[in-house]
Design an enzyme around this catalytic site. Structure first.
Site, mmCIF file in Angstrom:
data_model
loop_
_atom_site.group_PDB
_atom_site.id
_atom_site.type_symbol
_atom_site.label_atom_id
_atom_site.label_comp_id
_atom_site.label_asym_id
_atom_site.label_seq_id
_atom_site.Cartn_x
_atom_site.Cartn_y
_atom_site.Cartn_z
ATOM 1 N N GLU A 115 39.987 29.178 -22.510
ATOM 2 C CA GLU A 115 39.522 30.551 -22.424
ATOM 3 C C GLU A 115 39.727 31.130 -21.034
ATOM 4 O OE1 GLU A 115 36.348 30.728 -26.042
ATOM 5 O OE2 GLU A 115 35.576 30.555 -24.019
ATOM 6 N N CYS A 128 38.733 34.835 -14.355
ATOM 7 C CA CYS A 128 38.325 33.429 -14.266
ATOM 8 C C CYS A 128 39.287 32.616 -15.128
ATOM 9 C CB CYS A 128 36.885 33.297 -14.772
ATOM 10 S SG CYS A 128 36.308 31.600 -14.782
ATOM 11 N N CYS A 135 37.774 18.061 -19.061
ATOM 12 C CA CYS A 135 37.618 17.638 -17.667
ATOM 13 C C CYS A 135 37.368 16.133 -17.658
ATOM 14 C CB CYS A 135 36.429 18.367 -17.042
ATOM 15 S SG CYS A 135 36.269 18.114 -15.266
ATOM 16 N N CYS A 139 29.864 16.017 -15.032
ATOM 17 C CA CYS A 139 28.668 16.627 -14.448
ATOM 18 C C CYS A 139 27.656 16.842 -15.573
ATOM 19 C CB CYS A 139 29.028 17.933 -13.762
ATOM 20 S SG CYS A 139 30.301 17.688 -12.505
ATOM 21 N N CYS A 142 27.009 20.352 -17.278
ATOM 22 C CA CYS A 142 28.179 21.174 -17.641
ATOM 23 C C CYS A 142 28.680 20.792 -19.022
ATOM 24 C CB CYS A 142 29.280 20.965 -16.612
ATOM 25 S SG CYS A 142 30.850 21.737 -17.062
ATOM 26 N N CYS A 368 29.701 31.173 -17.378
ATOM 27 C CA CYS A 368 30.070 29.920 -16.732
ATOM 28 C C CYS A 368 29.585 28.704 -17.510
ATOM 29 C CB CYS A 368 29.301 29.887 -15.428
ATOM 30 S SG CYS A 368 30.266 29.669 -14.022
HETATM 31 N N1 SAH Z 1 35.441 21.989 -12.114
HETATM 32 C C1 SAH Z 1 35.259 22.947 -11.109
HETATM 33 C C2 SAH Z 1 35.446 24.391 -11.569
HETATM 34 C C3 SAH Z 1 34.913 24.796 -12.916
HETATM 35 S S1 SAH Z 1 33.191 24.985 -13.153
HETATM 36 C C4 SAH Z 1 33.908 22.780 -10.464
HETATM 37 O O1 SAH Z 1 33.121 22.003 -10.952
HETATM 38 O O2 SAH Z 1 33.683 23.415 -9.436
HETATM 39 C C5 SAH Z 1 32.733 26.517 -12.353
HETATM 40 C C6 SAH Z 1 31.260 26.521 -11.902
HETATM 41 O O3 SAH Z 1 30.362 26.611 -13.016
HETATM 42 C C7 SAH Z 1 30.909 25.248 -11.161
HETATM 43 O O4 SAH Z 1 30.141 25.514 -10.016
HETATM 44 C C8 SAH Z 1 30.077 24.522 -12.194
HETATM 45 O O5 SAH Z 1 29.249 23.566 -11.593
HETATM 46 C C9 SAH Z 1 29.327 25.669 -12.863
HETATM 47 N N2 SAH Z 1 28.742 25.332 -14.167
HETATM 48 C C10 SAH Z 1 29.188 24.461 -15.091
HETATM 49 N N3 SAH Z 1 28.375 24.447 -16.169
HETATM 50 C C11 SAH Z 1 27.389 25.339 -15.915
HETATM 51 C C12 SAH Z 1 26.260 25.779 -16.660
HETATM 52 N N4 SAH Z 1 25.983 25.314 -17.871
HETATM 53 N N5 SAH Z 1 25.471 26.733 -16.100
HETATM 54 C C13 SAH Z 1 25.765 27.243 -14.880
HETATM 55 N N6 SAH Z 1 26.822 26.862 -14.147
HETATM 56 C C14 SAH Z 1 27.630 25.918 -14.655
HETATM 57 FE FE1 SF4 Z 2 34.331 19.261 -14.685
HETATM 58 FE FE2 SF4 Z 2 32.243 20.774 -15.389
HETATM 59 FE FE3 SF4 Z 2 31.985 19.039 -13.388
HETATM 60 FE FE4 SF4 Z 2 33.495 21.258 -13.050
HETATM 61 S S1 SF4 Z 2 31.293 21.205 -13.406
HETATM 62 S S2 SF4 Z 2 34.022 19.142 -12.457
HETATM 63 S S3 SF4 Z 2 34.368 21.473 -15.128
HETATM 64 S S4 SF4 Z 2 32.411 18.516 -15.541
#
Ligand code: SAH
Ligand code: SF4
Length: 392
Positions: A115, A128, A135, A139, A142, A368
């Site tokens: 997306e 974005c 991935c 995390c 996420c 996000c």
């Molecule tokens: N993988 C990269 C970029 C993609 S995520 C990274 O981790 O930086 C973009 C941002 O969204 C990151 O800061 C991530 O930690 C945040 N993010 C992911 N899942 C989220 C959620 N459920 N609520 C709020 N922020 C989230």
């Molecule tokens: Fe991967 Fe989500 Fe962690 Fe970003 S925040 S590195 S997309 S698992």
């Protein structure tokens, strides 16, 4: 946001020529294009000029048809037609929120989907984009982290996301017409699916195309790459891309960060912070964005805010507070608005900008950490409803 707000959705199809197996001119660096043209029989002494001409058609004018490249001879165009393709990811659906946010579901080779979200603001617009399908990192807050990595996107698929958004926004210049001031798509953030620094070369090549002065011409200060903290690639980002950097920081002790962002076990806070201290010097960028997801009772105390300020001392920074976007089965909940405000206040008083990220496009599930997974879920529930009601 009013969840019942009208949503417009339509379906577009772009022919998928890449499947013919011919090399795609989109996504090639100038050097690669040069070599590819020579291999296809282009005379070597003209090739630099030809690359410049094709480049300008692709990235300045947004042309997709060799027939429109009128400053190339008919024979040369015929050769291009036979030996190359110009292909972008296919837009499957496009949704427009009542706040103007647009979400595109795009399909890439192999049938995978990612997306892309366009967020309009008063005097700018941010796209974005994604760098991977899924991935490899996990995390814990996420949703992308719960999905397996399917594959890295190619440079063509990464720059293609920018190009298809410009198509949709009608933002390619029209010959003979003055270029309007102010761009609809003025900024790019690598904050969609995936860890961009685990797909370094393709991300770099795509961003070089986006920054090229003969094409899309985005300033490197209008591109922000967000990483979870792949330390060895951070210095390379400064040297080889030079864009702005955002760090998914999210915690102020190794103990908590190990759980939220497990890559911290490999490169801990101390090592990460050292690489961030060096980044602005090398990249000449102004400041680093620290992304900080607000999780109730996990990382949102006053002590955390004070520790955060101490940790980043001396780093030119802004702290972007992200209210957690909850997903079903998530092991966390969002901090209260009062808690987020109190946290922001401490950071603000220490002299740092501490904007709280406003969720945009909630009615089309464009927030996000919600990308793709929400589309899949919606699709699944539509299918379930349809099965339950005996529909097709
Ligand atoms: N993988 C990269 C970029 C993609 S995520 C990274 O981790 O930086 C973009 C941002 O969204 C990151 O800061 C991530 O930690 C945040 N993010 C992911 N899942 C989220 C959620 N459920 N609520 C709020 N922020 C989230
Ligand atoms: Fe991967 Fe989500 Fe962690 Fe970003 S925040 S590195 S997309 S698992």
């Amino acid at each position: 946001m009013d969840a019942t707000a009208p949503i417009t959705q339509d379906v577009m199809t772009i022919p998928r020529k890449a499947e013919a197996g011919l090399p795609n001119l989109v996504g090639m660096s100038r050097e690669t294009m040069r070599d590819a043209l020579i291999a296809a029989g282009a005379p070597e002494k003209q090739v630099k000029m030809r690359v410049n001409q094709i480049w300008s058609w692709l990235y300045h004018w947004g042309v997709r048809d060799f027939g429109e490249m009128t400053n190339l001879s008919k024979d040369f165009r015929a050769m291009l037609q036979e030996q190359f393709v110009i292909t972008l990811p296919e837009v499957v659906t496009r949704q427009v929120s009542d706040d103007g946010t647009r979400k595109y579901l795009v399909r890439i080779a192999g049938g995978h989907e990612v997306e892309v979200v366009y967020i309009p603001e008063k005097d700018r617009g941010t796209l974005c984009i994604s760098s991977q399908v899924g991935c490899t990192l996990t995390c814990s807050f996420c949703h992308t982290g719960t999905q397996k990595l399917v594959r890295n996107l190619t440079a063509a698929e990464i720059i293609g996301q920018v190009m298809l958004a410009r198509d949709d926004l009608g933002e390619w210049p029209v010959p003979g017409q003055p270029v309007e001031d102010g761009r609809l798509l003025s900024n790019v953030v690598l904050m969609g699916m995936g860890e961009p620094l685990y797909n370094f070369e393709n991300v770099r090549d795509a961003m070089k195309i986006a920054m090229d002065p003969e094409g899309i011409q985005l300033s490197r200060r209008r591109i922000t790459l967000s990483t979870s903290g792949v330390v060895p690639e951070i210095a390379r980002t400064a040297e080889e891309i030079g864009c702005l950097l955002a760090i998914s920081f999210h915690a102020t002790t190794d103990e908590v960060r190990d759980k939220l962002v497990p890559i911290n076990k490999k490169w801990n806070l101390e090592v990460l912070l050292q690489s961030l201290r060096d980044y602005p010097k090398v990249s000449n960028s102004e400041r680093i964005t620290f992304e900080y997801v607000m999780l109730h009772g996990v990382n949102d105390s006053d002590e955390d805010a004070h520790r955060l300020v101490k940790l980043i001392e001396g780093i030119p920074a802004k702290i972007n507070l992200i209210p957690f976007n909850e997903w079903p089965g998530a092991p966390y909940t969002r901090s209260s608005n009062n808690r987020i405000r109190a946290f922001a206040e401490i950071i603000h008083n220490a002299g740092y900008a501490s904007p709280i990220r406003k969720p945009r496009g909630e009615d089309i599930m464009a927030a996000c950490g919600q990308l793709k997974s929400e589309t899949e879920r919606a699709r699944k529930s539509r299918a379930q409803i349809s099965a339950e009601t005996g529909g097709a």
